[in-house]
Scaffold this active site. Sequence first.
Site, short mmCIF file in Angstrom:
data_model
loop_
_atom_site.label_atom_id
_atom_site.label_comp_id
_atom_site.label_asym_id
_atom_site.label_seq_id
_atom_site.Cartn_x
_atom_site.Cartn_y
_atom_site.Cartn_z
N CYS A 94 52.54 18.74 60.29
CA CYS A 94 51.17 18.74 60.81
C CYS A 94 50.77 17.35 61.30
O CYS A 94 50.93 16.37 60.58
CB CYS A 94 50.23 19.19 59.69
SG CYS A 94 48.52 19.18 60.17
N CYS A 125 46.76 19.13 52.37
CA CYS A 125 48.12 19.30 51.86
C CYS A 125 48.56 17.93 51.35
O CYS A 125 48.22 16.92 51.94
CB CYS A 125 49.09 19.69 52.97
SG CYS A 125 48.71 21.23 53.82
N GLN A 143 42.02 35.91 45.81
CA GLN A 143 43.16 34.98 45.92
C GLN A 143 43.43 34.65 47.39
O GLN A 143 43.36 35.54 48.24
CB GLN A 143 44.40 35.61 45.29
CG GLN A 143 44.28 35.85 43.80
CD GLN A 143 44.55 34.59 42.99
OE1 GLN A 143 44.84 33.53 43.52
NE2 GLN A 143 44.42 34.71 41.68
N TYR A 149 39.00 36.92 31.63
CA TYR A 149 38.81 36.15 32.87
C TYR A 149 39.25 37.00 34.06
O TYR A 149 40.06 36.58 34.88
CB TYR A 149 39.63 34.85 32.85
CG TYR A 149 39.47 34.00 31.62
CD1 TYR A 149 38.47 33.03 31.57
CD2 TYR A 149 40.32 34.14 30.53
CE1 TYR A 149 38.33 32.22 30.45
CE2 TYR A 149 40.17 33.35 29.40
CZ TYR A 149 39.18 32.40 29.37
OH TYR A 149 39.06 31.60 28.26
N CYS A 198 46.64 28.40 36.35
CA CYS A 198 46.71 27.57 37.56
C CYS A 198 46.82 26.10 37.19
O CYS A 198 46.74 25.24 38.05
CB CYS A 198 45.50 27.83 38.46
SG CYS A 198 43.93 27.58 37.62
N1 SAH Z 1 42.06 37.17 37.24
C1 SAH Z 1 41.27 36.97 38.42
C2 SAH Z 1 40.40 35.71 38.42
C3 SAH Z 1 40.94 34.48 37.78
S1 SAH Z 1 40.00 33.02 38.08
C4 SAH Z 1 42.14 37.00 39.65
O1 SAH Z 1 43.35 36.87 39.57
O2 SAH Z 1 41.61 37.19 40.74
C5 SAH Z 1 39.22 32.74 36.53
C6 SAH Z 1 37.98 33.55 36.31
O3 SAH Z 1 37.45 33.23 35.02
C7 SAH Z 1 36.85 33.25 37.29
O4 SAH Z 1 36.48 34.46 37.88
C8 SAH Z 1 35.70 32.70 36.39
O5 SAH Z 1 34.43 33.11 36.83
C9 SAH Z 1 36.03 33.29 35.06
N2 SAH Z 1 35.53 32.59 33.85
C10 SAH Z 1 35.35 31.27 33.65
N3 SAH Z 1 35.00 31.01 32.38
C11 SAH Z 1 34.95 32.20 31.73
C12 SAH Z 1 34.67 32.59 30.37
N4 SAH Z 1 34.37 31.70 29.46
N5 SAH Z 1 34.75 33.91 30.08
C13 SAH Z 1 35.07 34.83 31.02
N6 SAH Z 1 35.35 34.51 32.31
C14 SAH Z 1 35.29 33.22 32.67
#
Ligand code: SAH
Length: 457
Positions: free
Chosen positions: A78, A87, A289, A318, A414
Site C-alpha cells: 500500500c 495496518c 465481525q 458475551y 481477541c
Molecule cells: N460473541 C460476539 C461478540 C463478542 S465481542 C461475536 O462474536 O460477534 C464482546 C461482547 O461482550 C460485546 O458485544 C460487548 O458488548 C460484550 N460485553 C462487554 N462486557 C460485558 C459483560 N460484563 N457482560 C456481558 N457482555 C459484555
Amino acid sequence: MSKQMVPIRKNDEIDVIFEDLTHDGKGVAKVDGYPLFVGNALPGEKGKIRVTKLNKGYGFGRLLELYEESVFRTEPTCPIFAECGGCQLQHITYEGQLKAKEKQVRDVMDRIGKLGNINIHPVLGMENPWHYRNKAQVPVGEQEGGLVGGFYKQRSHEIVNMEACLIQQEENDEVLQKVKAICNDFGIRAYNEKNHKGTLRHIMIRSGKVTGEIMVVLITRTPDIPGRRKLVERIVSEIQEVKSVVQNINPKRTNVIFGDQTHVLWGEEYIYDTIGEVKFAISARSFYQVNPEQTKVLYDKALEYADLHGQETVIDAYCGIGTISLFLAQRAKKVYGVEIVPEAIEDAERNAELNGIDNVEFAVGEAETVIPKWYEEGVEADVLVVDPPRKGCDESLLQTIIEMKPKKVVYVSCNPATLARDLRILEDGGYKTVQVQPVDMFPQTVHVECVAQLTLI
Ligand code: SAH
C-alpha cells in the site's frame, strides 16, 4: 534498571541486532539487557539506530540503516502504509506475519499463563490476506474546497484522502468514492472540528460478503442535509447494490463517531449476510465481525471445540448479536446467551427468529451477574463459551465457571495476554487447556484472535 544504569544516551547512534517483535509490531534490540523498541525492524535484522527516547526500563530508537534484512521483509503493497497506520505489518511477508503471531501467542502463554507446554497450533491464515473487511468508516474533511475522506494521518487530526484501502472489500472502496463524489457535487460541507461547523462528519459503508447488499451511513452534525432527497436519489440510482441509506446524527463536540439518533433515509433498516448456514440482519449500529471469511473459520473451530451432539445445554457469555449462540444452537439442545448491550440482544433475538432457531434464550446484563443467577435457578451448562472484550473475563465469572463445573469451556479471545491470564485461573480451578488455535482475523495488522478448548479434569 535505574536511570544511571541505562547503558546508552539519547541521540547515540549504535549498531544493533533485532531479536524480537513487540505485540504492536516494533523490532526489539537489547543493549546489555536494556530493550529498545524500533519501528520497521524485524527479528534477525542488523542495523544502525539512533536512540530517541529513554525510559526507566526500556527505550525507543529510529532505524537509520539496515545492514542485514530478514527473509520475511517485503515491500509494503500500500502506498500510504507509513502515513496511515491502520495496518502495521505490511513490511512483513504473510508467512512472516503468521509466524510472528504464533510466536506472540506462545510467548504470552508461557510468560503470563505459565502454560509452557500446551498445544498451540499454527495460525489459521487467509489464502488471500487482502480486501477482507466488510465495513469502511472514514472521517470526512475539506481540502481546496472539495470533500476528502480517508484517515487521520498518524498522530494528527489531519484527514488524508484515500482512494483505496487494500484490506477493504473492493466494492466498499468503489461505493465510498462514489458517495464522496456525489456529496461533493451537492456542495455538502465537511464537519470542521475546530469551529464545530459543517455537516458531514463520517461516511460508513457496510456490505454483506455473501449477499452483496450494501448500506451507506452518513454521519452528520445536523439533522438537515442540504438537498437531501435528491442526494439520496443519486446515491441509490448510481450504486445498484445499495439496499439501505441511513443517517446518524452526532451534534456533539467529540471524536466519538456515532450519535444517539439513527434513521433510515431510504430502503431497509437492515442489510443481510450469512456465515455458514446462519443468516444475520445487520443494522447501522450493530456489532458484526469485520472479516466474514475468517469469522466462519473461527466459529467452526469454536463449534468443533464445543464438541456438541445435540443434547447439551450451552451458555454463550458475551454473546453480542448472538452470532456464536446461533451457530451452537444448530447442534445443541438449548443455548443461553448473555450480553450487556440491550440493542445487541434485540438483534440476537431477531436473528434467532430470522433463522427459525427456537432453542435459544437471550438475556441482557453482565455475564458475571446473569450466569450465577442462571446457576442458582438450576441451569446446568455442559459447555460454556466466552468471547469477552480485550480486557478478558471478569474474575468473578471465572470463579462461577469453576463452581459450575461445565465439562468444557471454549474461550474465544481477541487478546492473547488476557487469554493467558484467564487460562491460568481456570487451570488453577481444575481445568486443563487442551489446545489453542490462533486465527488470523486481521491480516496486515498486529491483531490475533484465538480459540482455546478446556476440559474439566
Ligand atoms: N460473541 C460476539 C461478540 C463478542 S465481542 C461475536 O462474536 O460477534 C464482546 C461482547 O461482550 C460485546 O458485544 C460487548 O458488548 C460484550 N460485553 C462487554 N462486557 C460485558 C459483560 N460484563 N457482560 C456481558 N457482555 C459484555
